[in-house]
Design a protein around this motif. Sequence first.
Motif, PDB file in Angstrom:
ATOM      1  N   LEU A 185       0.829  -1.199   0.000  1.00  0.00           N
ATOM      2  CA  LEU A 185       0.000   0.000   0.000  1.00  0.00           C
ATOM      3  C   LEU A 185       0.864   1.250   0.000  1.00  0.00           C
ATOM      4  O   LEU A 185       0.635   2.185  -0.787  1.00  0.00           O
ATOM      5  CB  LEU A 185      -0.932   0.004   1.220  1.00  0.00           C
ATOM      6  CG  LEU A 185      -1.779   1.266   1.411  1.00  0.00           C
ATOM      7  CD1 LEU A 185      -2.659   1.538   0.198  1.00  0.00           C
ATOM      8  CD2 LEU A 185      -2.631   1.163   2.672  1.00  0.00           C
ATOM      9  N   LEU A 189       1.394   4.099  -3.014  1.00  0.00           N
ATOM     10  CA  LEU A 189       1.143   5.526  -2.800  1.00  0.00           C
ATOM     11  C   LEU A 189       2.315   6.367  -3.295  1.00  0.00           C
ATOM     12  O   LEU A 189       2.124   7.408  -3.925  1.00  0.00           O
ATOM     13  CB  LEU A 189       0.894   5.789  -1.311  1.00  0.00           C
ATOM     14  CG  LEU A 189      -0.494   5.401  -0.781  1.00  0.00           C
ATOM     15  CD1 LEU A 189      -0.521   5.420   0.735  1.00  0.00           C
ATOM     16  CD2 LEU A 189      -1.556   6.336  -1.339  1.00  0.00           C
ATOM     17  N   THR A 194      -2.984   4.807  -8.265  1.00  0.00           N
ATOM     18  CA  THR A 194      -4.266   4.911  -7.572  1.00  0.00           C
ATOM     19  C   THR A 194      -5.015   3.582  -7.508  1.00  0.00           C
ATOM     20  O   THR A 194      -5.518   3.187  -6.448  1.00  0.00           O
ATOM     21  CB  THR A 194      -5.150   5.958  -8.259  1.00  0.00           C
ATOM     22  OG1 THR A 194      -4.448   7.196  -8.301  1.00  0.00           O
ATOM     23  CG2 THR A 194      -6.449   6.145  -7.509  1.00  0.00           C
ATOM     24  N   CYS A 197      -3.371   1.190  -5.136  1.00  0.00           N
ATOM     25  CA  CYS A 197      -3.611   1.596  -3.755  1.00  0.00           C
ATOM     26  C   CYS A 197      -4.961   1.080  -3.270  1.00  0.00           C
ATOM     27  O   CYS A 197      -5.087   0.549  -2.155  1.00  0.00           O
ATOM     28  CB  CYS A 197      -3.592   3.121  -3.630  1.00  0.00           C
ATOM     29  SG  CYS A 197      -1.987   3.881  -3.895  1.00  0.00           S
ATOM     30  N   MET A 198      -5.982   1.255  -4.110  1.00  0.00           N
ATOM     31  CA  MET A 198      -7.321   0.804  -3.755  1.00  0.00           C
ATOM     32  C   MET A 198      -7.343  -0.707  -3.535  1.00  0.00           C
ATOM     33  O   MET A 198      -7.916  -1.211  -2.562  1.00  0.00           O
ATOM     34  CB  MET A 198      -8.309   1.191  -4.850  1.00  0.00           C
ATOM     35  CG  MET A 198      -9.732   0.727  -4.607  1.00  0.00           C
ATOM     36  SD  MET A 198     -10.770   0.875  -6.073  1.00  0.00           S
ATOM     37  CE  MET A 198     -10.063  -0.425  -7.101  1.00  0.00           C
ATOM     38  N   ALA A 201      -5.441  -1.632  -0.308  1.00  0.00           N
ATOM     39  CA  ALA A 201      -6.227  -1.298   0.887  1.00  0.00           C
ATOM     40  C   ALA A 201      -7.359  -2.300   1.079  1.00  0.00           C
ATOM     41  O   ALA A 201      -7.651  -2.717   2.210  1.00  0.00           O
ATOM     42  CB  ALA A 201      -6.782   0.116   0.765  1.00  0.00           C
ATOM     43  N   ASP A 251      -8.836   9.618   0.020  1.00  0.00           N
ATOM     44  CA  ASP A 251      -8.776  10.002  -1.392  1.00  0.00           C
ATOM     45  C   ASP A 251      -7.454   9.503  -1.971  1.00  0.00           C
ATOM     46  O   ASP A 251      -6.416  10.128  -1.815  1.00  0.00           O
ATOM     47  CB  ASP A 251      -8.873  11.526  -1.528  1.00  0.00           C
ATOM     48  CG  ASP A 251      -8.849  11.996  -2.980  1.00  0.00           C
ATOM     49  OD1 ASP A 251      -8.726  11.135  -3.882  1.00  0.00           O
ATOM     50  OD2 ASP A 251      -8.936  13.213  -3.204  1.00  0.00           O
ATOM     51  N   TRP A 252      -7.526   8.342  -2.651  1.00  0.00           N
ATOM     52  CA  TRP A 252      -6.295   7.704  -3.121  1.00  0.00           C
ATOM     53  C   TRP A 252      -5.589   8.504  -4.203  1.00  0.00           C
ATOM     54  O   TRP A 252      -4.418   8.270  -4.496  1.00  0.00           O
ATOM     55  CB  TRP A 252      -6.607   6.292  -3.621  1.00  0.00           C
ATOM     56  CG  TRP A 252      -7.179   5.427  -2.538  1.00  0.00           C
ATOM     57  CD1 TRP A 252      -8.444   4.957  -2.440  1.00  0.00           C
ATOM     58  CD2 TRP A 252      -6.502   4.972  -1.353  1.00  0.00           C
ATOM     59  NE1 TRP A 252      -8.616   4.232  -1.286  1.00  0.00           N
ATOM     60  CE2 TRP A 252      -7.436   4.218  -0.600  1.00  0.00           C
ATOM     61  CE3 TRP A 252      -5.201   5.131  -0.863  1.00  0.00           C
ATOM     62  CZ2 TRP A 252      -7.106   3.633   0.614  1.00  0.00           C
ATOM     63  CZ3 TRP A 252      -4.876   4.541   0.339  1.00  0.00           C
ATOM     64  CH2 TRP A 252      -5.809   3.793   1.068  1.00  0.00           C
ATOM     65  N   THR A 253      -6.261   9.456  -4.806  1.00  0.00           N
ATOM     66  CA  THR A 253      -5.614  10.262  -5.855  1.00  0.00           C
ATOM     67  C   THR A 253      -4.551  11.196  -5.282  1.00  0.00           C
ATOM     68  O   THR A 253      -3.774  11.778  -6.033  1.00  0.00           O
ATOM     69  CB  THR A 253      -6.658  11.100  -6.617  1.00  0.00           C
ATOM     70  OG1 THR A 253      -7.292  12.027  -5.726  1.00  0.00           O
ATOM     71  CG2 THR A 253      -7.703  10.201  -7.252  1.00  0.00           C
ATOM     72  N   GLU A 259       0.595   9.065   2.211  1.00  0.00           N
ATOM     73  CA  GLU A 259       1.362   7.944   2.760  1.00  0.00           C
ATOM     74  C   GLU A 259       1.359   7.909   4.278  1.00  0.00           C
ATOM     75  O   GLU A 259       1.109   6.864   4.891  1.00  0.00           O
ATOM     76  CB  GLU A 259       2.796   7.983   2.249  1.00  0.00           C
ATOM     77  CG  GLU A 259       3.621   6.778   2.695  1.00  0.00           C
ATOM     78  CD  GLU A 259       5.036   6.804   2.140  1.00  0.00           C
ATOM     79  OE1 GLU A 259       5.876   6.059   2.671  1.00  0.00           O
ATOM     80  OE2 GLU A 259       5.303   7.573   1.194  1.00  0.00           O
ATOM     81  N   ALA A 262      -2.366   7.085   5.625  1.00  0.00           N
ATOM     82  CA  ALA A 262      -2.752   5.694   5.384  1.00  0.00           C
ATOM     83  C   ALA A 262      -1.871   4.750   6.188  1.00  0.00           C
ATOM     84  O   ALA A 262      -2.358   3.769   6.776  1.00  0.00           O
ATOM     85  CB  ALA A 262      -2.671   5.380   3.900  1.00  0.00           C
TER      86      ALA A 262
END
Length: 314
Positions: A185, A189, A194, A197-198, A201, A251-253, A259, A262
């Motif tokens: 993850l 990041l 993106t 990351c999703m 997670a 907001d993964w963008t 970093e 999360a």
Amino acid sequence: MKGLDLSRAFWEQCARPLFRRELPAFLDRAAIGLVGEGSECFGYDDEISRDHDWGPAFCLWLPQGEWETWTDKVEPLLARLPDSYEGFPVRMAPERRMGRVGPLSIEGFYAKFTGLPHPPRDWKQWRAVPEHFLAVCTNGAVFSDVPGTFTAFRDALLTYYPEDVRLKKMAARCMGMAQAGQYNLLRSLRRGETATCMLAAARFSEQAISMIFLLNRRYMPFYKWAHGGVGELPVLGRETADCVTRLAGLDWTLGPRLEDKAGGIVETLCEAVAERLRAEGLSDAPGAWLLEHGPSVQSRITTPELLRLPVMLE
């Protein structure tokens, strides 16, 4: 009203008096309840759940060979039940049962979910049954079971996994949580990936929820109910549900700028899990890096064949 409560009341007020009056001998042979597929069996149903396969209903379980004797007597009584109860359509007509309620064989019911006509007898059989199916066939409630045959099978499953199987699963969950959450993850990041990351997670969240169900010795249900279910568990349940909720809200963008946030969410739960593993004597690895706790948990396994399996394999 929850579907399970509605169905119990329907049985108690409408069906049981009818059977007591017309076919009392059947009540001495059958198990009655509501167990199986459907959110109402878990108690997770809400108003949205009522759009399909929901409403007053119950299961009647007999050993397979006995239905030949009882079917022609039971079906006419079921046909006399009201079409609605408390304003909700009743699901006991044959075309509305969906194989989930009404007359069912004990062996067929459990075999549908476990693949076995009897409770698992060794670690290989336990390990082969998908966990969410074990959750399905042990949920709900048994309203009546004079012979006790259905309940005996149920109780055998509710004793939970043999300890070596639980340890094997927990060792793998340590590895999965570390790989997805504590490692991939954060790297995703940094790269601004993106979608990855999703996925990382989500993978961490599922592994974490599974770990908490294992710590609580409870079967994890189908994924759509897992987050709601974990929050009800006494051991790290609320903390895990909160962790997953917080990850879902990020907001993964934002990429690298996310970093620390999360990583902090993930690390807080991993620290709690590591501490719990040590407290229960399941690991003696230091710190919160769960990749080190996996082998430590697995080392407690006493079944040689299970102990030799790769730690991540489960």
